[in-house]
Each structure stands twice: as C-alpha cells, then as structure tokens.
Scaffold this active site. Structure first.
Site, PDB file in Angstrom:
ATOM      1  N   TRP A  21       1.868   2.140  -3.395  1.00  0.00           N
ATOM      2  CA  TRP A  21       0.920   2.863  -4.264  1.00  0.00           C
ATOM      3  C   TRP A  21       1.273   4.344  -4.337  1.00  0.00           C
ATOM      4  CZ3 TRP A  21      -2.729   1.678  -7.711  1.00  0.00           C
ATOM      5  CH2 TRP A  21      -3.286   0.403  -7.700  1.00  0.00           C
ATOM      6  N   TRP A  30      -8.790   9.290  -7.640  1.00  0.00           N
ATOM      7  CA  TRP A  30      -9.961   9.752  -8.409  1.00  0.00           C
ATOM      8  C   TRP A  30      -9.966   9.136  -9.800  1.00  0.00           C
ATOM      9  CZ3 TRP A  30     -14.516  11.777  -7.250  1.00  0.00           C
ATOM     10  CH2 TRP A  30     -14.681  12.237  -5.944  1.00  0.00           C
ATOM     11  N   GLU A  54       0.841  -1.217   0.000  1.00  0.00           N
ATOM     12  CA  GLU A  54       0.000   0.000   0.000  1.00  0.00           C
ATOM     13  C   GLU A  54       0.871   1.261   0.000  1.00  0.00           C
ATOM     14  OE1 GLU A  54      -3.381   0.311  -0.312  1.00  0.00           O
ATOM     15  OE2 GLU A  54      -3.260  -1.832  -0.691  1.00  0.00           O
ATOM     16  N   TRP A  93     -20.713  15.455 -18.591  1.00  0.00           N
ATOM     17  CA  TRP A  93     -21.109  15.336 -17.186  1.00  0.00           C
ATOM     18  C   TRP A  93     -22.423  16.056 -16.949  1.00  0.00           C
ATOM     19  CZ3 TRP A  93     -18.094  11.803 -15.151  1.00  0.00           C
ATOM     20  CH2 TRP A  93     -16.782  11.676 -15.605  1.00  0.00           C
ATOM     21  N   TRP A 145     -15.531  14.283 -12.104  1.00  0.00           N
ATOM     22  CA  TRP A 145     -14.687  13.808 -11.005  1.00  0.00           C
ATOM     23  C   TRP A 145     -13.756  14.894 -10.478  1.00  0.00           C
ATOM     24  CZ3 TRP A 145      -9.422  13.859 -12.132  1.00  0.00           C
ATOM     25  CH2 TRP A 145      -9.088  14.007 -13.480  1.00  0.00           C
ATOM     26  N   ASN A 167      -9.780   4.584   3.260  1.00  0.00           N
ATOM     27  CA  ASN A 167      -9.561   4.353   1.829  1.00  0.00           C
ATOM     28  C   ASN A 167     -10.768   3.729   1.126  1.00  0.00           C
ATOM     29  OD1 ASN A 167      -7.824   4.196  -0.587  1.00  0.00           O
ATOM     30  ND2 ASN A 167      -8.032   1.988  -0.268  1.00  0.00           N
TER      31      ASN A 167
HETATM   32  P1  FAD Z   1      -2.688   2.710   5.337  1.00  0.00           P
HETATM   33  O1  FAD Z   1      -3.701   1.750   4.821  1.00  0.00           O
HETATM   34  O2  FAD Z   1      -2.144   2.441   6.679  1.00  0.00           O
HETATM   35  O3  FAD Z   1      -1.517   2.753   4.262  1.00  0.00           O
HETATM   36  C1  FAD Z   1      -0.203   3.208   4.586  1.00  0.00           C
HETATM   37  C2  FAD Z   1       0.225   4.334   3.677  1.00  0.00           C
HETATM   38  O4  FAD Z   1       0.300   3.921   2.330  1.00  0.00           O
HETATM   39  C3  FAD Z   1      -0.709   5.533   3.665  1.00  0.00           C
HETATM   40  O5  FAD Z   1      -0.453   6.377   4.753  1.00  0.00           O
HETATM   41  C4  FAD Z   1      -0.394   6.174   2.343  1.00  0.00           C
HETATM   42  O6  FAD Z   1       0.747   6.998   2.421  1.00  0.00           O
HETATM   43  C5  FAD Z   1      -0.082   4.979   1.459  1.00  0.00           C
HETATM   44  N1  FAD Z   1      -1.273   4.546   0.720  1.00  0.00           N
HETATM   45  C6  FAD Z   1      -2.180   3.629   1.102  1.00  0.00           C
HETATM   46  N2  FAD Z   1      -3.107   3.451   0.150  1.00  0.00           N
HETATM   47  C7  FAD Z   1      -2.784   4.282  -0.850  1.00  0.00           C
HETATM   48  C8  FAD Z   1      -3.352   4.568  -2.118  1.00  0.00           C
HETATM   49  N3  FAD Z   1      -4.451   3.942  -2.571  1.00  0.00           N
HETATM   50  N4  FAD Z   1      -2.771   5.497  -2.894  1.00  0.00           N
HETATM   51  C9  FAD Z   1      -1.640   6.131  -2.489  1.00  0.00           C
HETATM   52  N5  FAD Z   1      -1.057   5.907  -1.304  1.00  0.00           N
HETATM   53  C10 FAD Z   1      -1.620   4.992  -0.493  1.00  0.00           C
HETATM   54  N6  FAD Z   1      -3.862   9.321   0.054  1.00  0.00           N
HETATM   55  C11 FAD Z   1      -3.180  10.411   0.440  1.00  0.00           C
HETATM   56  O7  FAD Z   1      -2.172  10.280   1.141  1.00  0.00           O
HETATM   57  N7  FAD Z   1      -3.585  11.663   0.066  1.00  0.00           N
HETATM   58  C12 FAD Z   1      -4.696  11.863  -0.694  1.00  0.00           C
HETATM   59  O8  FAD Z   1      -5.016  13.009  -1.022  1.00  0.00           O
HETATM   60  C13 FAD Z   1      -5.448  10.729  -1.090  1.00  0.00           C
HETATM   61  N8  FAD Z   1      -6.590  10.875  -1.813  1.00  0.00           N
HETATM   62  C14 FAD Z   1      -7.283   9.756  -2.219  1.00  0.00           C
HETATM   63  C15 FAD Z   1      -8.442   9.912  -3.007  1.00  0.00           C
HETATM   64  C16 FAD Z   1      -9.152   8.808  -3.443  1.00  0.00           C
HETATM   65  C17 FAD Z   1     -10.385   8.996  -4.297  1.00  0.00           C
HETATM   66  C18 FAD Z   1      -8.722   7.516  -3.083  1.00  0.00           C
HETATM   67  C19 FAD Z   1      -9.484   6.295  -3.546  1.00  0.00           C
HETATM   68  C20 FAD Z   1      -7.588   7.339  -2.309  1.00  0.00           C
HETATM   69  C21 FAD Z   1      -6.848   8.455  -1.870  1.00  0.00           C
HETATM   70  N9  FAD Z   1      -5.689   8.323  -1.062  1.00  0.00           N
HETATM   71  C22 FAD Z   1      -4.991   9.438  -0.691  1.00  0.00           C
HETATM   72  C23 FAD Z   1      -5.138   6.987  -0.748  1.00  0.00           C
HETATM   73  C24 FAD Z   1      -5.599   6.360   0.572  1.00  0.00           C
HETATM   74  O9  FAD Z   1      -6.991   6.435   0.705  1.00  0.00           O
HETATM   75  C25 FAD Z   1      -4.949   6.987   1.802  1.00  0.00           C
HETATM   76  O10 FAD Z   1      -3.557   7.084   1.620  1.00  0.00           O
HETATM   77  C26 FAD Z   1      -5.200   6.124   3.044  1.00  0.00           C
HETATM   78  O11 FAD Z   1      -6.588   6.014   3.269  1.00  0.00           O
HETATM   79  C27 FAD Z   1      -4.509   6.760   4.237  1.00  0.00           C
HETATM   80  O12 FAD Z   1      -4.811   6.091   5.415  1.00  0.00           O
HETATM   81  P2  FAD Z   1      -3.704   5.302   6.239  1.00  0.00           P
HETATM   82  O13 FAD Z   1      -2.538   6.162   6.505  1.00  0.00           O
HETATM   83  O14 FAD Z   1      -4.401   4.704   7.413  1.00  0.00           O
HETATM   84  O15 FAD Z   1      -3.312   4.164   5.193  1.00  0.00           O
END
Ligand code: FAD
Length: 494
Positions: free
Chosen positions: A299, A404, A296, A328, A381, A363
C-alpha cells in the site's frame, strides 16, 4: 576530490541504493565519501512534521554519525533556515569538498521533485555529476501500467501488477551493499566534520523533556532497532497477522511505519525478509499472514505511485476533483473535541488519545477517526490530515494523504461516499472486549461489558458522568444523513 551522499528520508547505512552507489564511486575513484543531511525548519513547518518525528530523525542521525565514523566516513549535519537555499548550499558544499559526484535517493512529493530538478541544473552548471535514484519504493513509480497504459487508480489490480513485476524482476528485492571503509586520510582531512555535533531540534519543533523521554522509550531510533523490530515481528507475530491485524488491543502489527517513513528500514528489506521467511520466491504464496503483511507494505508503494502520477494531490486538492465542492462545516469546538479525543464516542476518543500520547495510531483507528471527522462531523478532511501529520511520528505525506482520501471518500479508492463507518459498530467489531478503549480512555476503565462502547446509551451514564466523560458531540444517525446529503450536493455542483 570526494564523493557526497545527501541523506534525506533514507536514514540508514544498509540496503541504501544511493549510498551504496556513492560508496562504490568513491572506491573506484580512490577518494573519500562524505555524507550530509540538511535540517530544514522551513521544510518541517511546510510539511507539518511532528516534533516527535524531528526528534526521531535527529536521534537517528546521531547513530548514523557513529556508524559512519567507524568507517572513517564523516557525516556533516547543518541547519538551514530557508529551504529554497538548500540546493545552492549543497552544490557549494560539494565545491568546498572538491566533490565531482553527488548521490541521493528520490523523494516523490512535488516540492522535493522540483528541488531535485533544480539540483540537476545547478550541478550541471557546476560540473558535478548528480545521480538521484529510486530507492524509497520497491517498484519505481511509472513502471506499472493498466492495459490502456495508464496509472492504476485502484489498489487490487495495481497490486497484482506489482507482484507480477517483482516476480519478473526478482533483483528488485536484492540488497545494496553498505558503504565500505574510507581512506584513513579522511579522518584528518575532515576532522572538523567528525567533531561537529548533531544540531538541536529547531525551536518550533522542540519536545519537552517528558515528551522526549516518552518518545525515546516508545520509539528507539536507528536502523539497528528497525531491523530488530522487523525480525521480532516476523519471528513472533506475522503468522497471526491476517486475523489479528484489525484488532487494536491485540498489538499484532509490526509498529514499523516510522522506520519505513524515515528510511531507517527500506520497504525492499521488509518485503525481502518476509519473502525469505516464507521459503518461496513467490510473494503471493505461502503463509497467509506473511502474504497479507506484504500486501500492506505494498500500500505504501501504491500511494507513492499515485502521488508521483497525480502531483496535484500534493497541493491540497482531492484526487476526485469533483469532491472539491463539498461544503464543509466550520465548527472549531467540534474540531477541538476530535483532536483531544473528547467526542463522546469511546472508540474515536481512544484512537485520538493514542495518537497524542504515542505519536502513532493503529490503522483501524486511523480509518475510524478519519471517517468520523469527514463524515460525522463533516469537517474538511484536510484539517484532519494536517492534525495527523503534526502528531504522527510516522507521518508520511503519501500514506497519510492516501489514508485520508480513502476515509473521506475523496481519494483513489473506488468505495462510494455513501459507505459511512458507524463508530459503534466498528467499536463492537474491532474492540469487542473494549480493552483498547479502557486503556486509552481511563474515564471508562471501570465500565464493564458492552456499555464501554456507548456508556450513555447502555447503562453506564452515571459512571461516565462522574468521571467527566463527555456525551456524544453529534448523533451518528443524523450526522450520517447530513453527510450523505452534503456529499451528494457537492459532487453534483458545477
Ligand atoms: P503494519 O500493519 O505492520 O504494516 C506494515 C507496513 O506497511 C507499515 O509499517 C507501513 O509502512 C505499510 N502500511 C500498512 N498499511 C498501510 C496503509 N494503509 N497505507 C500505506 N502504508 C501502509 N502510514 C504511514 O506510514 N504514515 C502516515 O502518515 C499514515 N497516515 C495514515 C492516515 C490514515 C487516515 C490512514 C487510514 C492510514 C495511514 N497510514 C499511514 C497507514 C497505516 O495506518 C500505517 O502505516 C500503519 O498503521 C503503521 O503501523 P504498522 O507499522 O504496525 O503497520
């Protein structure tokens, strides 16, 4: 003479590549290190940065200032209204301080890359050695190539390549030394800077007192907090992460994204600590929870690589450009109901209200709510992307844009547009007991059993009506068909 480190989204002392290099250079030259951060209201405006995030950065700067002061290193923080004046201003500061060396970590968004390019030229003219290095990502953009030499547009093969690259270059995960002590003469020389307070948030990004207290409580700032959060998560929760990470009520993720995004924690540090916990040098071996968590964090790197390679995604363009032709809907009422969490779909509303209250959303909910905006409401979007940025404390252009793109099917993901999330099925699957909904949608807190997913359709209409919970804004089935038709038509258009 002096050496300058220019802070941006790397707000920490530990494991910070440019800062570490700057400190080493200062030591080699026997001159002091000065750190600077420029608060740019125009930048905040242009990037839709949320007030919660601005507040988080300013709170972090206060902590950094104290930590640096213990090393006799001054932190100079100034607000500059016009962002285009920043490069000249930093050069001017270097000249004022007699600095021949300037260091920073690279940011990959288009405006920022252009700014760094102009800094290179300006520094050259001014006789300053400018060093901008990769630090924000574990693997630098451009390092990973497909068999045909291109940038990957699909995550899974990219991820295999990311792992292989780190295995071949394990030093990528090694920590950088924190800065060392400045010569004691720095205290006197930069006395004014040591005494300068951290500026207040710009007018357009101010929080109310209630909000400030709430965000301070929810999201304590600074790298010490980040590292405690990381260790706590790795010590207590990561083992269950693989199974629990999609269940928002389980509170099973690291909640560390604001730290990765503001740079109070390096992604490199997170991956290294997770790897060490696993007791193997391999990132794809050992505990399933740890492996999944690392994937993750990856990503985040992936979306930064995409952005660096296809900079047009920074310019309000969809990655798949044929999706630019989708027609849209224009419906302010629907957009407002989505923003406020009043769509009548409890799972969607719970997510949107979590965002408004905490500046963060799980997420799974980000995916559900984003899909709902782009597919069920058929709203552009980019409206949702901007709304997220204006409220997220962890707002990060690449991850947000990537997320997005994934949800609206306009991004790098190969998933076809005709896979549309069904909010009811998502709700039953990922919030089976309805606890997450009841927490964030208090109108439904007394609704028992499965009715919480669909109060008007499953026998809780009276209670929902009494509490003022709205009926659905659109019927999913019809909305899905409308979206499929409109996507198909848009993509087929010349
Ligand atoms: P954990 O599940 O503990 O993951 C650990 C770390 O991995 C996160 O802190 C983050 O840095 C990274 N990570 C995890 N999932 C993703 C992912 N899908 N994409 C990129 N990095 C990821 N993340 C942001 O940091 N900033 C945003 O502005 C952002 N906008 C998002 C918008 C949408 C529509 C979606 C679907 C996802 C977005 N995310 C964003 C990704 C993700 O939702 C968050 O990083 C995550 O929910 C953060 O929670 P956590 O630290 O508990 O994650």
């Amino acid at each position: 003479e002096a050496v300058v480190h220019w802070y941006k989204r790397d707000l920490r002392l530990h494991d910070n590549r440019a800062l570490s290099l700057a400190s080493a250079k200062a030591k080699e030259k026997g001159v002091p290190l000065i750190c600077t951060f420029i608060v740019s209201p125009q930048d905040y405006q242009a990037h839709y940065t949320s007030p919660a995030r601005v507040d988080f950065e300013l709170r972090t700067l206060a902590i950094i200032k104290e930590d640096l002061a213990k090393l006799d290193i001054p932190l100079y923080v100034e607000t500059r209204e016009e962002r285009r004046t920043i490069p000249d201003h930093i050069v001017g500061l270097c000249q004022k301080w007699g600095a021949k060396h300037l260091y920073c970590n690279i940011e990959y968004e288009v405006d920022e890359l252009r700014r760094e390019a102009s800094m290179t030229r300006k520094c050259l003219d001014a006789g300053i050695n400018f060093t901008a290095v990769h630090d924000d990502v574990v693997v630098a953009p451009g390092k990973l190539r497909t068999g045909t030499g291109n940038q990957y547009a699909v995550y899974s093969p990219w991820f295999r390549s990311w792992i292989a690259h780190i295995h071949s270059n394990p030093e990528l995960l090694d920590p950088f030394d924190p800065p060392g002590q400045n010569p004691s003469s720095a205290r006197q020389r930069f006395n004014d800077i040591f005494r300068m307070p951290i500026p207040a948030a710009p007018e357009n990004k101010k929080l109310t007192d209630e909000e400030r207290k709430r965000f301070e409580h929810l999201w304590p700032a600074g790298e010490h907090e980040a590292s405690q959060r990381l260790e706590k998560f790795l010590g207590q929760k990561v083992a269950e992460y693989k199974d629990a990470r999609n269940l928002p009520a389980a509170n099973s993720t690291a909640c560390i994204s604001v730290h990765h995004s503001a740079g109070t924690l390096a992604a490199r540090t997170s991956v290294r600590r997770a790897r060490d916990l696993n007791g193997t040098k391999k990132l794809d071996a050992g505990n399933e929870g740890v492996k999944t968590w690392i994937s993750e964090v990856a990503w985040r790197d992936f979306y930064k690589h995409v952005l660096a390679h296809w900079p047009y995604v920074c310019m309000h363009k969809p990655f798949k450009y044929e999706y630019a032709n989708i027609e849209w809907e224009y419906n302010d009422e629907h957009f407002e109901r989505w923003c406020k969490g009043q769509t009548g779909y409890p799972i969607v509303d719970a997510g949107m209200r979590q965002l408004l209250h905490s500046g963060w959303m799980h997420n799974r909910l980000r995916m559900i709510t984003a899909s709902f905006l782009a597919k069920d409401l058929l709203l552009d979007w980019r409206l949702g992307e901007a709304h997220f940025m204006t409220h997220l404390i962890d707002g990060d252009f690449a991850s947000n844009n990537g997320g997005w793109g994934f949800s609206a099917s306009t991004g790098v993901d190969p998933q076809p547009y005709f896979r549309v999330f069904n909010p009811l099925l998502q709700s039953e699957k990922f919030d089976p007991a309805g606890d997450y909904i009841r927490k964030w949608v208090p109108e439904l807190s007394a609704v028992a059993g499965k009715a919480v997913h669909d109060p008007y359709g499953r026998g809780a209409a009276e209670e929902a009506e009494r509490k003022g919970y709205p009926r659905v804004v659109v019927e999913h089935k019809g909305a899905r068909e409308r979206a499929l038709a409109r996507y198909k038509e848009g993509i087929g258009r010349e």
